[in-house]
Design a protein around this motif. Structure first.
Motif, PDB file in Angstrom:
ATOM      1  N   ASP A   3       0.832  -1.199   0.000  1.00 33.60           N
ATOM      2  CA  ASP A   3       0.000   0.000   0.000  1.00 33.60           C
ATOM      3  C   ASP A   3       0.869   1.252   0.000  1.00 33.60           C
ATOM      4  N   PHE A   4       0.323   2.327  -0.528  1.00 32.34           N
ATOM      5  CA  PHE A   4       1.085   3.556  -0.744  1.00 32.34           C
ATOM      6  C   PHE A   4       1.702   4.093   0.538  1.00 32.34           C
ATOM      7  N   ASP A   5       0.924   4.157   1.622  1.00 31.68           N
ATOM      8  CA  ASP A   5       1.430   4.739   2.860  1.00 31.68           C
ATOM      9  C   ASP A   5       2.591   3.934   3.427  1.00 31.68           C
ATOM     10  N   LEU A 267      11.943  -5.456  -4.817  1.00 32.46           N
ATOM     11  CA  LEU A 267      11.053  -4.908  -5.846  1.00 32.46           C
ATOM     12  C   LEU A 267       9.627  -4.868  -5.327  1.00 32.46           C
ATOM     13  N   TRP A 268       9.036  -3.679  -5.359  1.00 36.32           N
ATOM     14  CA  TRP A 268       7.678  -3.489  -4.863  1.00 36.32           C
ATOM     15  C   TRP A 268       6.731  -3.229  -6.026  1.00 36.32           C
ATOM     16  N   ARG A 269       5.526  -3.685  -5.855  1.00 35.92           N
ATOM     17  CA  ARG A 269       4.421  -3.243  -6.704  1.00 35.92           C
ATOM     18  C   ARG A 269       3.549  -2.383  -5.803  1.00 35.92           C
ATOM     19  N   VAL A 270       3.750  -1.065  -5.908  1.00 33.64           N
ATOM     20  CA  VAL A 270       3.080  -0.130  -5.006  1.00 33.64           C
ATOM     21  C   VAL A 270       1.672   0.131  -5.521  1.00 33.64           C
ATOM     22  N   CYS A 271       0.719   0.154  -4.598  1.00 33.81           N
ATOM     23  CA  CYS A 271      -0.679   0.368  -4.953  1.00 33.81           C
ATOM     24  C   CYS A 271      -0.917   1.848  -5.228  1.00 33.81           C
ATOM     25  N   LYS A 273      -1.177   4.878  -8.709  1.00 38.69           N
ATOM     26  CA  LYS A 273      -1.266   5.162 -10.127  1.00 38.69           C
ATOM     27  C   LYS A 273      -1.158   6.674 -10.325  1.00 38.69           C
ATOM     28  N   PRO A 274      -0.161   7.112 -11.137  1.00 40.65           N
ATOM     29  CA  PRO A 274       0.860   6.341 -11.837  1.00 40.65           C
ATOM     30  C   PRO A 274       2.009   5.957 -10.893  1.00 40.65           C
ATOM     31  N   GLY A 275       2.808   4.964 -11.313  1.00 41.25           N
ATOM     32  CA  GLY A 275       4.013   4.663 -10.566  1.00 41.25           C
ATOM     33  C   GLY A 275       4.024   3.360  -9.824  1.00 41.25           C
ATOM     34  N   LYS A 276       3.463   2.279 -10.367  1.00 46.59           N
ATOM     35  CA  LYS A 276       3.365   1.022  -9.613  1.00 46.59           C
ATOM     36  C   LYS A 276       4.725   0.379  -9.319  1.00 46.59           C
ATOM     37  N   PRO A 277       5.635   0.205 -10.314  1.00 44.42           N
ATOM     38  CA  PRO A 277       6.878  -0.504 -10.012  1.00 44.42           C
ATOM     39  C   PRO A 277       7.929   0.408  -9.362  1.00 44.42           C
ATOM     40  N   VAL A 278       8.362   0.045  -8.165  1.00 46.88           N
ATOM     41  CA  VAL A 278       9.404   0.781  -7.435  1.00 46.88           C
ATOM     42  C   VAL A 278      10.300  -0.258  -6.781  1.00 46.88           C
ATOM     43  N   ALA A 279      11.603   0.006  -6.752  1.00 48.62           N
ATOM     44  CA  ALA A 279      12.523  -0.939  -6.131  1.00 48.62           C
ATOM     45  C   ALA A 279      13.513  -0.194  -5.255  1.00 48.62           C
ATOM     46  N   LEU A 280      13.995  -0.881  -4.230  1.00 44.21           N
ATOM     47  CA  LEU A 280      14.957  -0.309  -3.290  1.00 44.21           C
ATOM     48  C   LEU A 280      16.072  -1.311  -3.043  1.00 44.21           C
ATOM     49  N   ALA A 281      17.297  -0.834  -3.049  1.00 42.63           N
ATOM     50  CA  ALA A 281      18.451  -1.663  -2.710  1.00 42.63           C
ATOM     51  C   ALA A 281      19.455  -0.810  -1.961  1.00 42.63           C
ATOM     52  N   HIS A 282      20.408  -1.480  -1.306  1.00 42.25           N
ATOM     53  CA  HIS A 282      21.539  -0.796  -0.685  1.00 42.25           C
ATOM     54  C   HIS A 282      22.813  -1.480  -1.175  1.00 42.25           C
TER      55      HIS A 282
END
Length: 401
Positions: A3-5, A267-271, A273-282
């Motif tokens: 979820d977005f939050d 890799l996240w599929r964030v709920c 729109k627009p902008g569903k695919p977001v990923a984070l790495a270190h």
């Protein structure tokens, strides 16, 4: 889907606050973040002074039709004599109030003739005197640690004599765009190519927030090109933003490139729109945020998800700007399975309420909506909202600063 939050909260804490501080000349401090709480070194004003061009008098000396001899003419920056009983001293805005005077009469409220000043309107005791310390008292807190410095903050510090302050080192951001289909603006373009708008856009967004953009690189869809780009970015940057290349296609090579460098890509599929695919790495302790390749989606994700993280890494006291509310202006309903962030333009209604009008086309490929929009209006997932409903409003002037 995340979820977005939750995505926003996780990203806001994914970067560490800065540890390095440095001395910064005040005239170069715009966009920097205070690394110490600063206090007033003197009263402001430092002494009683005149708020008007006029005449300093003792209020008890006023009588209708009685002219007062003008004892002295004292300009701002000069020290006046003590006021003699039954006299007036000509002052100008910013002049010190003479000892013995308690009232300033505006020059428009009287007439001077032959060095005598006759008051035409009865004065009010204490009128037009700026009192010592009425703005700031010595020892008062001026600005707390973590304050982003703009022109207003710099003016306040300059008024207290600060010429140099301690700030956090500027956050260094690196941007990596990917894809064989992209060419740089100004270069020849074939039909199968599109101009790379993400690189310049993200650089401008980061710089507007006070970050230093160390590199804007582009990698072709090869492991060698990606590894070369990452080596430069990891060497010189505190935060890396990549665009595109993190899906599951044959040419989506960012994920394996990160893994080869020792990073683990979440890799996240964030709920949203627009902008569903977001990923984070270190990698080596440095965060890498992977944004969707569509420019509108990248813009929205940077605004809503990346800026809180960036503020944290800058050392700002407040990572999350205030979310405002406004009335939706639309003749059609909105209802999506994901939180939808409409590009809207804000205006004031007849009673002063904020009215939010969506752009006519809300497709994620409509780049023309970005310079038009003043903010983003949130339509919660699985919720029907129509014109006249109250919606959350993310003001770009706040979220991108």
């Amino acid at each position: 889907m995340l979820d977005f939050d939750s995505a926003q909260s996780r990203l806001s804490t994914a970067g560490k606050p800065p540890a390095i501080t440095e001395a910064c000349p005040l005239h170069l401090a715009r966009g920097r973040v205070l690394a110490q709480t600063l206090f007033a070194t003197l009263d402001l004003p430092p002494a009683d002074n005149s708020a008007m061009d006029g005449y300093a008098i003792r209020h008890a000396d006023y009588a209708p039709g009685k002219p007062l001899p003008v004892q002295q003419r004292c300009y701002a920056g000069e020290r006046p004599e003590p006021l003699k009983p039954g006299h007036a001293i000509r002052l100008f805005t910013g002049s010190l109030v003479p000892a013995g005077a308690d009232t300033i009469v505006m020059q428009e409220d009287g007439v001077e003739h032959d060095d005598r000043f006759e008051i035409n309107l009865p004065p009010t005791l204490g009128a037009h005197v700026r009192r010592q310390g009425e703005d700031v008292r010595e020892g008062d807190q001026l600005l707390p640690k973590g304050t982003l410095l703009g022109a207003a903050e710099i003016a306040l510090l300059a008024s207290q004599g600060y010429a140099q302050i301690t700030t956090y080192a500027a956050l260094k951001v690196g941007i990596l765009t990917t894809g064989d289909e992209l060419v740089s603006p100004g270069q020849p373009r074939a039909d199968e190519h599109i101009y790379n708008s993400n690189g310049p856009m993200l650089a401008a967004l980061a710089e507007n927030m006070g970050a230093t953009v160390a590199h804007v690189l582009h990698a072709r869809d090869t492991q060698e090109s990606l590894q070369e780009a990452f080596a430069i970015l990891l060497r010189d940057c505190d935060l890396i933003l990549t665009v595109g290349g993190v899906s599951v296609g044959e040419k989506d090579l960012v994920k394996p490139a990160i893994e080869q460098l020792g990073g683990v890509l979440d890799l996240w599929r964030v709920c949203m729109k627009p902008g569903k695919p977001v990923a984070l790495a270190h990698i080596d302790g440095k965060p890498v945020v992977c944004l969707p390749g569509n420019p509108v989606s990248a813009y929205a994700v940077f605004t809503l998800l990346v800026t809180p993280m960036l503020r944290t890494m800058q050392g700002r006291a407040q990572a999350m700007p205030t979310v405002q509310y406004g009335t939706l202006v639309s003749d059609r309903p909105f209802n999506e399975k994901r939180d939808e962030f409409l590009r809207v333009q804000a205006a004031f209604g007849p009673q002063g309420q904020t009215m939010l009008t969506p752009y006519s086309q809300q497709g994620s490929g409509i780049i023309s909506s970005l310079p038009w929009a003043s903010g983003l209006a949130r339509i919660p997932a699985d919720t029907v909202l129509r014109g006249g409903d109250l919606v959350a409003y993310y003001d770009l002037a706040r979220w991108l600063a």
